[in-house]
Design a protein around this motif. Structure first.
Motif, PDB file in Angstrom:
ATOM      1  N   GLU A 113       0.831  -1.208   0.000  1.00 34.41           N
ATOM      2  CA  GLU A 113       0.000   0.000   0.000  1.00 34.41           C
ATOM      3  C   GLU A 113       0.869   1.264   0.000  1.00 34.41           C
ATOM      4  O   GLU A 113       0.531   2.250  -0.682  1.00 34.41           O
ATOM      5  CB  GLU A 113      -0.924   0.001   1.223  1.00 34.41           C
ATOM      6  N   GLU A 171       0.907   4.074  -2.911  1.00 32.40           N
ATOM      7  CA  GLU A 171       0.595   5.469  -2.562  1.00 32.40           C
ATOM      8  C   GLU A 171       1.680   6.411  -3.073  1.00 32.40           C
ATOM      9  O   GLU A 171       1.390   7.495  -3.593  1.00 32.40           O
ATOM     10  CB  GLU A 171       0.444   5.590  -1.045  1.00 32.40           C
ATOM     11  N   ARG A 202       1.026   9.392  -5.795  1.00 38.42           N
ATOM     12  CA  ARG A 202       1.176  10.797  -5.432  1.00 38.42           C
ATOM     13  C   ARG A 202       2.400  11.453  -6.053  1.00 38.42           C
ATOM     14  O   ARG A 202       2.416  12.673  -6.255  1.00 38.42           O
ATOM     15  CB  ARG A 202       1.233  10.928  -3.907  1.00 38.42           C
ATOM     16  N   VAL A 232      -0.538   4.989   5.597  1.00 39.05           N
ATOM     17  CA  VAL A 232      -1.261   3.957   4.841  1.00 39.05           C
ATOM     18  C   VAL A 232      -1.690   2.862   5.805  1.00 39.05           C
ATOM     19  O   VAL A 232      -1.071   2.642   6.842  1.00 39.05           O
ATOM     20  CB  VAL A 232      -0.388   3.355   3.719  1.00 39.05           C
TER      21      VAL A 232
END
Length: 510
Positions: free
Chosen positions: A407, A411, A415, A486
């Motif tokens: 995760e 992420e 981003r 996360v």
């Protein structure tokens, strides 16, 4: 309870050897059929294949040794901090073949464990026959560092022990049929062993002392052809040896810290006392539960009549005396106050074989019992490893394997799509991020400016919560800063939290 496939194979091994007797001759005895050996090797392969499947199915975080190996395997160098380079070289090769991921990571470890167990099997069959060899090799699973801890999180120690086992097998083959090829192979294995883990030298010195102490072995090993073994081992060591001399402090500092483990400022007397107590504790923890299984297998003292006068029996005795003497010298020098049981495995891995060489049982039932105990233990380890993330979480523990690094990697990619390099707080974070797609290039603070070419771009710096980033060197202007959190999608839920800084990476200062 063992899995059905493993249990059936264990029953095949037991049933095909029922009625075989064991003699106490000093020459190798063919106890058990060729089918026994083949069935055991097949069972062994299936066992380690099951471990690969279990580990690959747990596609989340890495333990410390795993993460460090992945971190270092980003590139090939002659040395990696306080560890010799061979394991990382092999890991890099497996990643090249199988891709950077859990498959290559687990395949390497279990291939080395198969090599270790298989080498012990080959050596034991040479000395005692197929049934005894199957029981002895299987009993390695009863040694905690070689059965349980090896699957949890080990790397260099597994490689060193596998090479020690292969070297000892080659040594006994050389005794029975001397030849240049075997001498060269022995030298190669010893040279590779020294590049796997530095404490391999304890096994090397123990084997050298033992072969000198046993006249029958000395006459074969220590001839004018010994230079072949020494020359091959030396040539094998030269590249890393050059790096080791150049980076001596880097290569030894962490190892010396581990050897003292908080006793740096203790007096000499306290250091020696601590070292002796830790050595005794390490030996006891290493041989437990193996000794319990051996006692249960023999059952009667009449099954354990000593047979210590043969050259092979004396070789094992002197091997352990010599190796433990080296450790004792380190303790009394004040340099070794802390010993871990896994540090002894390159020396004591052959202990089950030595026990049967010293005390050959009068009936084959002893071997069959030990084989069943090992099969049950191996089955239990397999089941527990499969349930491990859930069991640990149920007891309120937060193992690294449960951490949501997939995760976190997703992420970061979402981003910061233009970022390919991440500065990480430690190798655990670095290895865990590199193994997850898209396989970011990871570096520790201070490394990026030293080893990257001139150029510009964006670098993401991950920091432990509450830490501050100060631009310096090639990391110049901070473009964005904040916090990243996360959570895993699994149950129980685990989370990761980092501060971050998106930094402009400029040309390396000249």
């Amino acid at each position: 309870m063992t899995p059905p496939a493993e249990l059936s194979l264990a029953l095949v091994l037991v049933s095909t050897t029922r009625g075989a007797d064991v003699t106490t001759l000093s020459e190798p005895v063919n106890v058990g059929s060729e089918q026994t050996g083949k069935a055991f090797v097949l069972a062994l392969a299936l066992y380690f294949a099951a471990q690969v499947v279990i580990r690959v199915a747990q596609l989340d975080g890495l333990e410390w040794d795993e993460a460090e190996s992945v971190f270092f395997a980003q590139e090939i160098t002659l040395g990696y901090g306080s560890q010799p380079p061979l394991y990382v070289w092999l890991q890099w090769l497996f990643f090249e073949v199988f891709g950077t991921g859990h498959v290559g990571l687990s395949l390497l470890k279990n291939a080395l464990l198969f090599m270790l167990y298989g080498s012990v099997f080959g050596l034991a069959r040479q000395l005692l026959g197929s049934l005894a060899a199957s029981a002895i090799a299987a009993s390695l699973v009863l040694i905690v560092p070689l059965g349980w801890e090896a699957q949890m999180d080990r790397s260099h120690s597994i490689l060193a022990t596998a090479l020690a086992a292969a070297a000892l097998w080659t040594y006994f083959a050389l005794l029975r049929q001397p030849g240049t090829a075997r001498r060269m192979l022995l030298g190669l294995l010893l040279g590779l062993g020294m590049q796997s883990k530095y404490n391999f030298v304890i096994f090397l010195l123990g084997l050298a002392m033992a072969s000198l102490a046993v006249p029958a072995h000395r006459k074969v090993i220590w001839t004018r052809d010994i230079w072949i073994t020494i020359a091959v081992a030396t040539l094998c060591l030269l590249p890393h040896g050059f790096w080791f001399v150049q980076q001596f402090q880097t290569a030894t500092q962490d190892t010396l810290n581990k050897m003292n483990d908080g006793n740096v400022y203790s007096s000499y007397t306290v250091s020696v006392q601590t070292g002796v107590k830790n050595l005794i504790y390490s030996i006891v923890s290493y041989i437990t539960p193996l000794w319990i299984a051996l006692v249960a297998a023999y059952r009667s003292p009449r099954q354990a009549r000593p047979h210590l006068h043969t050259p092979d029996a004396r070789l094992f005795l002197w091997l352990y005396v010599g190796g433990l003497a080296c450790i004792t010298v380190l303790i009394f020098s004040g340099q070794l106050a802390h010993t871990k049981s896994r540090w002894l495995q390159t020396l004591l891995f052959s202990l089950p074989l030595a026990c049967f060489v010293w005390f050959p049982p009068q009936q084959a039932t002893v071997y069959r019992r030990l084989l069943v105990y090992a099969a049950v233990c191996g089955g239990m380890i397999t089941i527990v490893l499969g349930l491990r993330p859930y069991v640990q979480s149920a007891f309120g523990r937060h193992p690294r394997i449960n951490q949501p690094y997939p995760e976190l990697s997703n992420e970061i990619a979402r981003r910061f799509p233009g970022v390919g390099t991440i500065v990480v707080p430690d190798r655990i974070v670095g290895g865990n991020l590199h193994i997850q797609p898209p396989h970011f290039r990871v570096r520790l603070p201070g490394e990026l400016c030293r080893d990257t070419p001139a150029g510009t771009g964006k670098v993401l710096v991950l920091l432990q919560p509450g830490s501050k980033f100060h631009p310096n060197g090639c990391l110049k202007e901070v473009i964005e800063a904040g916090q990243m959190a996360v959570r895993s999608r699994e149950v129980p839920v685990e989370s990761l939290l980092f501060d971050y800084a998106l930094v402009l990476h400029g040309a390396r200062p000249r």
